[in-house]
Scaffold this motif. Sequence first.
Motif, PDB file in Angstrom:
ATOM      1  N   ALA A 339      -0.623  -3.715  -0.855  1.00 43.61           N
ATOM      2  CA  ALA A 339       0.240  -4.629  -0.157  1.00 43.61           C
ATOM      3  C   ALA A 339       0.463  -4.670   1.394  1.00 43.61           C
ATOM      4  CB  ALA A 339       1.746  -3.985  -0.683  1.00 43.61           C
ATOM      5  N   SER A 340       0.053  -3.554   1.964  1.00 38.56           N
ATOM      6  CA  SER A 340      -0.050  -3.264   3.302  1.00 38.56           C
ATOM      7  C   SER A 340      -1.395  -4.040   3.892  1.00 38.56           C
ATOM      8  CB  SER A 340      -0.261  -2.026   3.734  1.00 38.56           C
ATOM      9  OG  SER A 340       0.895  -0.961   3.545  1.00 38.56           O
ATOM     10  N   LEU A 341      -2.438  -4.146   3.027  1.00 41.41           N
ATOM     11  CA  LEU A 341      -3.682  -4.560   3.446  1.00 41.41           C
ATOM     12  C   LEU A 341      -3.727  -6.123   3.019  1.00 41.41           C
ATOM     13  CD1 LEU A 341      -6.390  -2.207   2.256  1.00 41.41           C
ATOM     14  CD2 LEU A 341      -5.838  -2.722   4.596  1.00 41.41           C
ATOM     15  N   TYR A 342      -2.882  -6.568   1.921  1.00 38.50           N
ATOM     16  CA  TYR A 342      -2.876  -7.725   1.388  1.00 38.50           C
ATOM     17  C   TYR A 342      -1.758  -8.421   1.232  1.00 38.50           C
ATOM     18  CZ  TYR A 342      -7.749  -6.178   0.262  1.00 38.50           C
ATOM     19  OH  TYR A 342      -9.055  -5.662   0.521  1.00 38.50           O
ATOM     20  N   PRO A 343      -0.559  -8.674   2.379  1.00 37.49           N
ATOM     21  CA  PRO A 343       0.784  -8.677   2.014  1.00 37.49           C
ATOM     22  C   PRO A 343       0.847 -10.114   1.337  1.00 37.49           C
ATOM     23  CG  PRO A 343       0.144  -9.063   4.251  1.00 37.49           C
ATOM     24  CD  PRO A 343      -1.050  -8.319   3.650  1.00 37.49           C
ATOM     25  N   GLY A 344      -0.115 -11.170   1.357  1.00 36.38           N
ATOM     26  CA  GLY A 344       0.129 -12.281   0.609  1.00 36.38           C
ATOM     27  C   GLY A 344      -0.067 -12.556  -0.776  1.00 36.38           C
ATOM     28  N   VAL A 345      -0.858 -11.306  -1.469  1.00 28.71           N
ATOM     29  CA  VAL A 345      -0.861 -11.329  -2.864  1.00 28.71           C
ATOM     30  C   VAL A 345       0.236 -11.005  -3.837  1.00 28.71           C
ATOM     31  CG1 VAL A 345      -3.636 -10.999  -2.299  1.00 28.71           C
ATOM     32  CG2 VAL A 345      -2.103  -9.092  -3.060  1.00 28.71           C
ATOM     33  N   ARG A 346      -0.094 -11.359  -5.079  1.00 26.60           N
ATOM     34  CA  ARG A 346       1.049 -10.752  -6.076  1.00 26.60           C
ATOM     35  C   ARG A 346       1.045  -9.259  -6.036  1.00 26.60           C
ATOM     36  NH1 ARG A 346      -1.400 -15.378  -8.192  1.00 26.60           N
ATOM     37  NH2 ARG A 346      -2.837 -14.087  -9.237  1.00 26.60           N
ATOM     38  N   ARG A 347       2.224  -8.862  -6.330  1.00 24.83           N
ATOM     39  CA  ARG A 347       2.328  -7.307  -6.666  1.00 24.83           C
ATOM     40  C   ARG A 347       2.786  -6.815  -7.801  1.00 24.83           C
ATOM     41  NH1 ARG A 347       5.616  -5.328  -1.183  1.00 24.83           N
ATOM     42  NH2 ARG A 347       4.578  -6.577   0.558  1.00 24.83           N
ATOM     43  N   PRO A 348       2.399  -5.868  -8.302  1.00 22.22           N
ATOM     44  CA  PRO A 348       2.672  -5.170  -9.592  1.00 22.22           C
ATOM     45  C   PRO A 348       4.106  -5.421 -10.031  1.00 22.22           C
ATOM     46  CG  PRO A 348       1.060  -3.664  -8.564  1.00 22.22           C
ATOM     47  CD  PRO A 348       1.726  -4.487  -7.413  1.00 22.22           C
TER      48      PRO A 348
END
Length: 431
Positions: A339-348
């Motif tokens: 989440a820190s590296l890719y803030p724009g992607v969906r999260r679990p």
Amino acid sequence: MARGLSDFDPAALRTHRTNADGDSTRESITADALARAVGATKAQILAYENGHRVPDPPRVRALAEALGIHPWQLMNTESRSSWTLADLRRAAGLRAQDVVERLEVSPKNYRRFETEGIVPSRRPRFVDDVAAALGMSRRTVERAVDRTPAVQRRQARAFELVLAMAERYVPRPGPWHGPTTTDDNLIELAAAYGRAPQRLRRVLAYELGELRRKFVRAQRERVIADYDADRKRQDGAREALYRWNEMYIRSLHRIPGRLERFHRTAQPSDVWQLLVDLNNTDATVRSDTGVWAVTVLLHRDPRVLPPHFVEQSAIDGVPVCRLSVPGAHHVAAFAGLYASLYPGVRRPSRTAARSGTKLRTPGAVGDTFALPGRTERIAVPQPFLEKARTVSAETKSIVSVGLSNRFVLMVGKQSLTALSAEELQSVDPMD
């Protein structure tokens, strides 16, 4: 003695050549016949068996092939628990150049992995590729990498650097920003992992941010323990303070190991998104039968799915996949770092249970289906399902999706049904 083959076992060669262990699947072979098979002389074979000469890796591989065994069976396996990756490679009868050619990687990148455990940033499946090249399990390769002296020194130094940054940034008042990219400790740590300082800053901002959360909670309990007028509340706060301090210390000591594992297994944003989608549809190995996901609806090219994290199979010819146990652990352990590296992607949206092998909430029945005559539950990845149901609602019709040559998935606003080709022909198009 040939460089790096001090673990060659002359007695093992003699045992396998003469079939002294009585293996019914093999026959003994004379030294002269073995020599002809590997392009050597009888004298050389006897010298190997008597310990007067040591074969080089290609010759070890040739001997093993002639005897019908794995090259490592010609090594002194008593010391196998201390082998590094270089030892494993030699035990596989391979030179470094052989592995470089098989992996189609630069000698520099492979040398850095073998001597320092640094995975090339653009090869997220590199550990799997090395394991396949050596003919060994990924777990065996990872353990060997962990025994590499440079890796052990890096983790020891990483703790010193992380400790220095924790002492500097965690207690700092005000909004949390994490370390700066100009911090000498961060720059040194980034170089040690072969990654850009900007990338490592994001990772450490999360890790140190988790430490800061524990630090803040401990400070709150300290204030209560020191100043609250209620003795019972003070006693409870002292116990809580002790627990939070213990969690802080444990978390601090775990960071170097987490950094090592993450930089060895981290996936690019698109692959991470696929792992999240599998997690969110509950397509993961479980203690019960679990749920599978339709591979073609997850990604058109199944080769992008990391084999260590994703199991692939087929049910009546329909390609399906699901998170392996290591894959589920990876999603649960590193979701915050991603989440820190890719803030724009969906999260679990689902979290793993404490056992690590079963999710707390199973996939909803409305999001899964079964093939005709089969009991396995198959999930449709949420991004695809949402789009298909939106189209179904807007057009007031059923959306059909080909699963294989035999089956078609019918997606309605609130339904999922798999039909065989024969069943599909009997369906009235006006229904």
